[in-house]
Design an enzyme around this catalytic site. Structure first.
Site, PDB file in Angstrom:
ATOM      1  N   TYR A   1       3.955   6.283   9.985  1.00 32.23           N
ATOM      2  CA  TYR A   1       3.365   5.207   9.288  1.00 32.23           C
ATOM      3  C   TYR A   1       4.140   4.312   8.855  1.00 32.23           C
ATOM      4  O   TYR A   1       4.077   3.119   9.036  1.00 32.23           O
ATOM      5  CB  TYR A   1       2.300   5.594   8.496  1.00 32.23           C
ATOM      6  CG  TYR A   1       0.923   4.858   8.418  1.00 32.23           C
ATOM      7  CD1 TYR A   1      -0.028   4.993   9.129  1.00 32.23           C
ATOM      8  CD2 TYR A   1       1.030   3.772   7.443  1.00 32.23           C
ATOM      9  CE1 TYR A   1      -1.186   4.121   9.099  1.00 32.23           C
ATOM     10  CE2 TYR A   1      -0.027   2.687   7.272  1.00 32.23           C
ATOM     11  CZ  TYR A   1      -1.066   2.724   8.335  1.00 32.23           C
ATOM     12  OH  TYR A   1      -2.219   2.049   8.284  1.00 32.23           O
TER      13      TYR A   1
ATOM     14  N   LYS B   1       0.976   0.214  14.882  1.00 27.63           N
ATOM     15  CA  LYS B   1       2.503   0.071  15.269  1.00 27.63           C
ATOM     16  C   LYS B   1       2.976  -1.139  16.078  1.00 27.63           C
ATOM     17  O   LYS B   1       4.191  -1.194  16.199  1.00 27.63           O
ATOM     18  CB  LYS B   1       3.035   1.414  16.124  1.00 27.63           C
ATOM     19  CG  LYS B   1       3.286   2.805  15.183  1.00 27.63           C
ATOM     20  CD  LYS B   1       4.525   2.534  14.549  1.00 27.63           C
ATOM     21  CE  LYS B   1       4.674   3.321  13.372  1.00 27.63           C
ATOM     22  NZ  LYS B   1       4.279   2.592  12.225  1.00 27.63           N
TER      23      LYS B   1
ATOM     24  N   HIS C   1       0.809  -1.155  -0.145  1.00 28.06           N
ATOM     25  CA  HIS C   1      -0.071   0.107  -0.051  1.00 28.06           C
ATOM     26  C   HIS C   1       0.919   1.374   0.175  1.00 28.06           C
ATOM     27  O   HIS C   1       1.793   1.281   0.894  1.00 28.06           O
ATOM     28  CB  HIS C   1      -0.864   0.167   1.226  1.00 28.06           C
ATOM     29  CG  HIS C   1      -2.099  -0.921   1.072  1.00 28.06           C
ATOM     30  ND1 HIS C   1      -3.269  -0.610   1.076  1.00 28.06           N
ATOM     31  CD2 HIS C   1      -2.172  -2.171   0.914  1.00 28.06           C
ATOM     32  CE1 HIS C   1      -4.189  -1.412   0.892  1.00 28.06           C
ATOM     33  NE2 HIS C   1      -3.300  -2.540   0.652  1.00 28.06           N
TER      34      HIS C   1
ATOM     35  N   PRO D   1      -4.316   0.577  18.904  1.00 28.30           N
ATOM     36  CA  PRO D   1      -4.020  -0.041  17.586  1.00 28.30           C
ATOM     37  C   PRO D   1      -3.985   1.154  16.354  1.00 28.30           C
ATOM     38  O   PRO D   1      -3.371   0.737  15.294  1.00 28.30           O
ATOM     39  CB  PRO D   1      -5.129  -1.009  17.293  1.00 28.30           C
ATOM     40  CG  PRO D   1      -6.205  -0.540  18.143  1.00 28.30           C
ATOM     41  CD  PRO D   1      -5.528   0.250  19.536  1.00 28.30           C
TER      42      PRO D   1
ATOM     43  N   TYR E   1      -9.036   5.899   7.299  1.00 26.65           N
ATOM     44  CA  TYR E   1      -9.109   6.329   8.543  1.00 26.65           C
ATOM     45  C   TYR E   1     -10.224   7.501   8.614  1.00 26.65           C
ATOM     46  O   TYR E   1      -9.826   8.643   8.216  1.00 26.65           O
ATOM     47  CB  TYR E   1      -7.854   6.729   9.195  1.00 26.65           C
ATOM     48  CG  TYR E   1      -6.942   5.442   9.384  1.00 26.65           C
ATOM     49  CD1 TYR E   1      -6.143   5.028   8.443  1.00 26.65           C
ATOM     50  CD2 TYR E   1      -6.673   5.084  10.651  1.00 26.65           C
ATOM     51  CE1 TYR E   1      -4.971   4.043   8.447  1.00 26.65           C
ATOM     52  CE2 TYR E   1      -5.548   4.196  10.937  1.00 26.65           C
ATOM     53  CZ  TYR E   1      -4.915   3.638   9.705  1.00 26.65           C
ATOM     54  OH  TYR E   1      -3.939   2.843  10.018  1.00 26.65           O
TER      55      TYR E   1
HETATM   56  C1  DHB Z   1      -5.454  -2.582  10.768  1.00 22.02           C
HETATM   57  C2  DHB Z   1      -5.228  -2.424  12.200  1.00 22.02           C
HETATM   58  C3  DHB Z   1      -4.703  -1.143  12.397  1.00 22.02           C
HETATM   59  O1  DHB Z   1      -4.454  -0.723  13.784  1.00 22.02           O
HETATM   60  C4  DHB Z   1      -4.391  -0.260  11.596  1.00 22.02           C
HETATM   61  O2  DHB Z   1      -4.151   1.045  12.124  1.00 22.02           O
HETATM   62  C5  DHB Z   1      -4.545  -0.181  10.215  1.00 22.02           C
HETATM   63  C6  DHB Z   1      -5.141  -1.673  10.007  1.00 22.02           C
HETATM   64  C7  DHB Z   1      -5.768  -3.879  10.474  1.00 22.02           C
HETATM   65  O3  DHB Z   1      -6.134  -4.932  11.412  1.00 22.02           O
HETATM   66  O4  DHB Z   1      -5.914  -4.483   9.149  1.00 22.02           O
END
Ligand code: DHB
Length: 392
Positions: A383, A295, A74, A291, A202
């Protein structure tokens, strides 16, 4: 009963423990890896899905790793707020990418590779405690999968045993860290449907946060902000789709049967001590992040790269400088990642007590990121992952 002997006893067969055993073996250092879970549990527990570029590069050294072949590259993400999407173009901004490849698939690859290499890897083995952490022969004490007492003497013990680490609790103490809790959690679903969007979204919406992620051409992962005490089984599928859809205005989500649902609580934690004598912590045993920004596993990989260098110097050359520098070096990245995860979380979620000022300020913050090349670049850099430090 005489203790068994190995050079490095690794507690925990998650990404950190397994990768460490691989890097140590490549340097000629043998280890035993223990995990209280079964192989099946490890390989089927659903976790996050985003690998930083540096994580994929280190996984390239693992025979049979499918991160590049089955995973998807990505080159950006979308931030959505106030009804508009804004692409953060990682490739253009920092010349780096991430890979979408679920953590349990990384684990299948690592377990297969370690077993093929003859790694002593024991599932269903419980560790109670570590004794003699400050001697030259620390010992791991526990119980084997068939209920027999287990004692392993090693030159070094690594706690890679997750957020409720038995190694941390027995060596560093049970309340030994800086932490923060959040007034919300994520409701996660897996559904059978093709992707609703080419890249991750997001979304900050007046109803709260949502993340549209992916798994494969036929399975999708999505999350939305919920109450930490929410009951994962309470909402109907129709209610789940309604909630998700309301939070990503502008994108028609492709719906499909929901076959897994879970509520993930958020916590930021960093242990005060990452190393004591001949014991060190890596991954979730040392720190947990919320999450948002994905990270967790990537940070575990960064710890392991540092620790593996330090252990090679210690165990092959009797050079203690690397292990003495481990905690400080690891903490530099850990706190940057803590900040990034907290920042993404606070910028995108609706706090339950947020008033007009907070909501409008948040939109101002999002605009100051997307309207500025410097702002977008900071996000892209964090990121996709800061450069990995390999020398201590
Ligand atoms: C996923 C989880 C995340 O915390 C994130 O920032 C992006 C993707 C996932 O589980 O696909």
């Amino acid at each position: 009963m005489p203790a068994e002997r190995t050079r490095v006893a690794i507690v925990g067969a998650g990404p950190a423990g397994l990768l460490l055993s691989h890097l140590l073996e490549a340097a000629g250092i043998d280890s035993i890896v223990l995990d209280r879970r079964s192989r099946e549990e490890i390989e089927t527990t659903i976790r996050a899905g985003i690998l930083e570029q540096g994580t994929v590069e280190i996984l390239d050294s693992v025979p049979g790793s499918r991160a590049r072949t089955v995973g998807h590259r990505h080159d950006g993400i979308e931030l959505r707020f106030a009804g508009e999407g804004h692409r953060i173009d990682f490739s253009a901004l920092v010349g780096r990418s991430v890979w979408l490849y679920p953590q349990h698939e990384v684990l299948k690859d690592l377990i297969a590779a370690r077993l093929a290499a003859g790694q002593d890897l024991r599932f269903g083995a419980t560790v109670d405690r570590v004794e003699g952490a400050e001697t030259n022969t620390p010992r791991v004490i526990g119980m084997s999968s068939d209920g027999e007492p287990l004692e392993i003497a090693a030159d070094f013990v690594v706690g890679a045993d997750g957020s409720r680490s038995a190694v941390r609790n027995s060596v560093m103490g049970t309340r030994a860290g800086a932490f923060r809790e959040y007034p919300f959690a994520w409701f996660g679903i897996l559904c059978e449907a093709p992707p609703s969007s080419a890249e991750l979204i997001y979304s900050n919406s007046p109803n709260g946060f949502a993340l549209i992620s992916q798994r494969s051409e036929t399975v999708q992962r999505m999350y939305f902000q919920c109450d930490p005490d929410a009951d994962a089984n309470a909402p109907s599928e129709a209610e789940l789709w309604e909630t998700l859809q309301a939070r990503v205005p502008g994108t028609a989500l492709i719906e499909g049967p929901i076959f897994q649902r879970d509520v993930l609580r958020f916590r930021s934690f960093v242990a005060h001590e990452l190393r004591r004598g001949r014991t060190a912590l890596v991954g979730d045993a040392a720190h947990t992040v919320p999450p948002t920004g994905a990270k967790g596993m990537n940070l575990a990989v960064a710890d392991v790269i540092l620790l593996s260098r330090a252990l090679q110097a210690l165990l092959l050359e009797d050079d203690e400088r690397g292990i003495d520098a481990y905690a400080e070096a690891a903490l530099r990245r850990i706190w940057k990642a803590q900040h990034f995860s907290w920042w993404m979380t606070s910028m995108l979620h609706a706090a339950p007590d947020a008033g007009d000022f907070d909501r409008l300020r948040q939109l101002g913050e999002l605009r100051s990121v997307v309207d500025s090349e410097a702002g977008r670049t900071y996000l892209a850099e964090a990121y996709t992952g800061w450069p990995l430090q390999t020398e201590l």
